[in-house]
Design a protein around this motif. Sequence first.
Motif, short mmCIF file in Angstrom:
data_model
loop_
_atom_site.label_atom_id
_atom_site.label_comp_id
_atom_site.label_asym_id
_atom_site.label_seq_id
_atom_site.Cartn_x
_atom_site.Cartn_y
_atom_site.Cartn_z
N TYR A 136 42.80 28.41 41.92
CA TYR A 136 41.58 28.24 40.05
C TYR A 136 40.68 28.47 41.26
O TYR A 136 38.87 28.42 40.36
N GLU A 137 40.23 27.81 42.10
CA GLU A 137 38.88 27.88 43.09
C GLU A 137 38.67 28.68 44.25
O GLU A 137 38.96 28.20 45.20
N SER A 138 39.31 30.18 43.94
CA SER A 138 39.97 30.65 45.12
C SER A 138 38.15 30.40 46.29
O SER A 138 38.84 30.82 47.52
N SER A 139 37.14 30.40 46.18
CA SER A 139 36.59 30.14 47.15
C SER A 139 37.15 29.47 48.36
O SER A 139 36.39 29.08 49.63
N ARG A 140 37.68 28.28 48.00
CA ARG A 140 38.49 26.74 49.10
C ARG A 140 38.89 28.13 49.86
O ARG A 140 40.24 27.36 50.79
N LEU A 141 39.61 29.40 49.38
CA LEU A 141 40.63 29.52 49.78
C LEU A 141 40.30 30.58 51.36
O LEU A 141 38.74 30.72 51.78
N LEU A 142 40.85 30.16 52.19
CA LEU A 142 40.80 31.02 53.92
C LEU A 142 40.44 32.43 53.42
O LEU A 142 41.54 32.79 52.53
N ALA A 143 40.05 32.92 54.28
CA ALA A 143 39.82 34.47 53.91
C ALA A 143 40.26 35.37 54.40
O ALA A 143 41.00 36.24 53.61
N THR A 144 41.12 34.79 55.54
CA THR A 144 42.80 35.66 56.58
C THR A 144 43.56 35.60 55.09
O THR A 144 44.41 35.98 54.88
N THR A 145 43.64 34.94 54.29
CA THR A 145 44.54 34.65 53.28
C THR A 145 44.33 35.21 52.36
O THR A 145 45.08 36.15 51.98
N LYS A 146 43.26 35.60 51.61
CA LYS A 146 42.85 36.21 50.20
C LYS A 146 42.75 37.47 50.82
O LYS A 146 43.50 38.09 50.24
N SER A 147 42.45 38.26 51.71
CA SER A 147 42.10 39.32 52.32
C SER A 147 43.95 39.71 52.54
O SER A 147 44.28 40.94 52.46
N ARG A 148 44.75 38.91 52.86
CA ARG A 148 46.87 39.63 52.87
C ARG A 148 47.46 38.80 51.55
O ARG A 148 48.36 39.86 51.00
N CYS A 149 46.38 38.84 50.18
CA CYS A 149 46.83 38.99 49.28
C CYS A 149 46.28 39.76 48.09
O CYS A 149 45.00 40.45 48.26
N GLN A 150 47.40 40.21 46.73
CA GLN A 150 46.69 41.28 45.80
C GLN A 150 46.27 40.71 44.48
O GLN A 150 46.90 40.25 44.33
N ALA A 151 44.61 40.94 44.48
CA ALA A 151 44.04 39.47 43.74
C ALA A 151 44.21 40.08 42.59
O ALA A 151 44.10 41.51 41.98
N ILE A 152 44.72 39.35 41.50
CA ILE A 152 45.06 39.53 39.94
C ILE A 152 44.16 38.69 39.35
O ILE A 152 44.21 37.91 39.40
N ARG A 153 43.14 38.32 38.82
CA ARG A 153 41.87 37.71 37.89
C ARG A 153 42.42 38.00 36.70
O ARG A 153 42.08 38.42 35.48
N PHE A 154 42.87 35.84 36.29
CA PHE A 154 42.72 36.48 35.01
C PHE A 154 41.23 35.59 34.05
O PHE A 154 41.45 35.16 34.85
N GLY A 155 41.38 36.50 33.65
CA GLY A 155 39.98 36.44 32.00
C GLY A 155 40.53 36.74 30.24
O GLY A 155 41.63 36.75 30.59
N LEU A 156 39.35 36.59 30.14
CA LEU A 156 39.78 36.79 28.28
C LEU A 156 39.88 37.92 27.76
O LEU A 156 38.86 38.75 28.16
N GLU A 157 40.99 38.90 27.86
CA GLU A 157 40.55 40.32 26.83
C GLU A 157 41.72 39.55 25.75
O GLU A 157 41.89 38.70 24.86
N ASN A 158 41.68 40.90 25.21
CA ASN A 158 41.86 41.50 23.85
C ASN A 158 41.82 39.75 22.77
O ASN A 158 42.44 39.27 22.44
N LYS A 159 39.76 39.45 22.97
CA LYS A 159 39.42 38.49 22.40
C LYS A 159 40.23 38.01 20.86
O LYS A 159 39.85 37.16 19.88
N PRO A 160 40.06 39.17 19.91
CA PRO A 160 40.05 39.45 18.81
C PRO A 160 42.21 38.15 18.22
O PRO A 160 41.82 37.79 17.63
N ASP A 161 43.39 39.45 19.18
CA ASP A 161 44.52 38.03 18.82
C ASP A 161 44.13 36.80 18.98
O ASP A 161 44.83 36.87 19.16
N THR A 162 43.63 36.54 20.86
CA THR A 162 43.48 35.51 20.76
C THR A 162 43.28 34.44 19.80
O THR A 162 43.52 33.56 19.85
N LEU A 163 41.81 34.56 19.15
CA LEU A 163 40.86 33.98 18.46
C LEU A 163 42.17 33.52 16.84
O LEU A 163 42.80 32.86 16.84
N SER A 164 42.99 35.12 16.76
CA SER A 164 44.05 34.85 15.57
C SER A 164 44.84 33.94 15.42
O SER A 164 45.41 33.05 15.36
N TRP A 165 45.92 33.83 17.45
CA TRP A 165 46.73 33.34 17.58
C TRP A 165 45.82 31.83 18.09
O TRP A 165 46.49 30.68 17.66
#
Length: 318
Positions: A136-165
């Motif tokens: 949740y605070e990726s800036s606190r991770l070691l740079a070497t840790t982050k470089s060895r992972c494929q990042a997938i960022r979570f955010g708000l997508e499909n806002k109309p359906d999210t609001l309906s939900w």
Amino acid sequence: MNDLPPIPYPWQQTLWKRLLSLYEKQQLPHALLFTGVKGFGQLELARTFARHILDRKNLFDAGTHPDYIELRPEEGKSTIKIDQVRHLSDQFKQTSSHYRVAIIEPAEGMNNAASNALLKTLEEPTPNSLLILIAYESSRLLATTKSRCQAIRFGLENKPDTLSWLAEHLPDDISTPWLLDMADNAPLLAITLADEDNRKLRKALLRDFVQLCQHKLDPVTMATNWAKQDTDRVLRCLSQWLHDMMRIEQGIFIENADERYIDLFKKLQQQFANKDVFAIVKLINQTRSELQQFAGLNKQYQLQALFVQLIEKDVCHG
């Protein structure tokens, strides 16, 4: 939240399809890094994906799957220790013809020793193994840790359906768009903010803030009281209310999140009449940013300094 529907949630659909595609095309990396603030269901999606790729789903559902590990801080603790990571590494050293999955949440909760111990597993992955780090605070991770992972960022997508939900899961007397905004667009946090305890807490915060501005409550007492709560949420609420005031002054209609404290909100408007509200919001957001960026800061002192600034600079008046 037990009555919430199965995931993926509406805002996770694109990410879910991406994960399925990687798996079906046999292109899964050995490590994924889920990033984004809390409230987007990162852990829930990680568990669902783990269940999808593991065999013997009945064992996963029973919590006894031998090829599934979940590392989280021990009860009452805030850090993930090296012994937990060593156990994971020992499990992943064993070769297997089927997948092994481990989830680490929150990944920034690993202490230095644990983080360094994990690096070897990341650097020397075994076949058919998947590590999912949730930060949740990726800036606190070691740079070497982050470089060895494929990042997938979570955010708000499909806002109309999210609001309906959300509208289906929130009380009728709360504005869904307003509350989602208050939750920094994190839908599951919006659900949490709508519960009765949080509604009472917001009303108490607004009452105290009005009294601070009326010089009926001193900054030290205000800071002492609210440093015991989630200070990030406290500052977000103050910022949101002041943003609403600026929008109202510009003639934009604001549908308030909770009509139960509309009278207090009107009093707050009176206190900030003819004041530079934008400058006040800037002060609040600066304090919030500092607390997010530097975990070791004294929250009570930071809040007290902010409230003293508001009084001394006469941004509040009686």
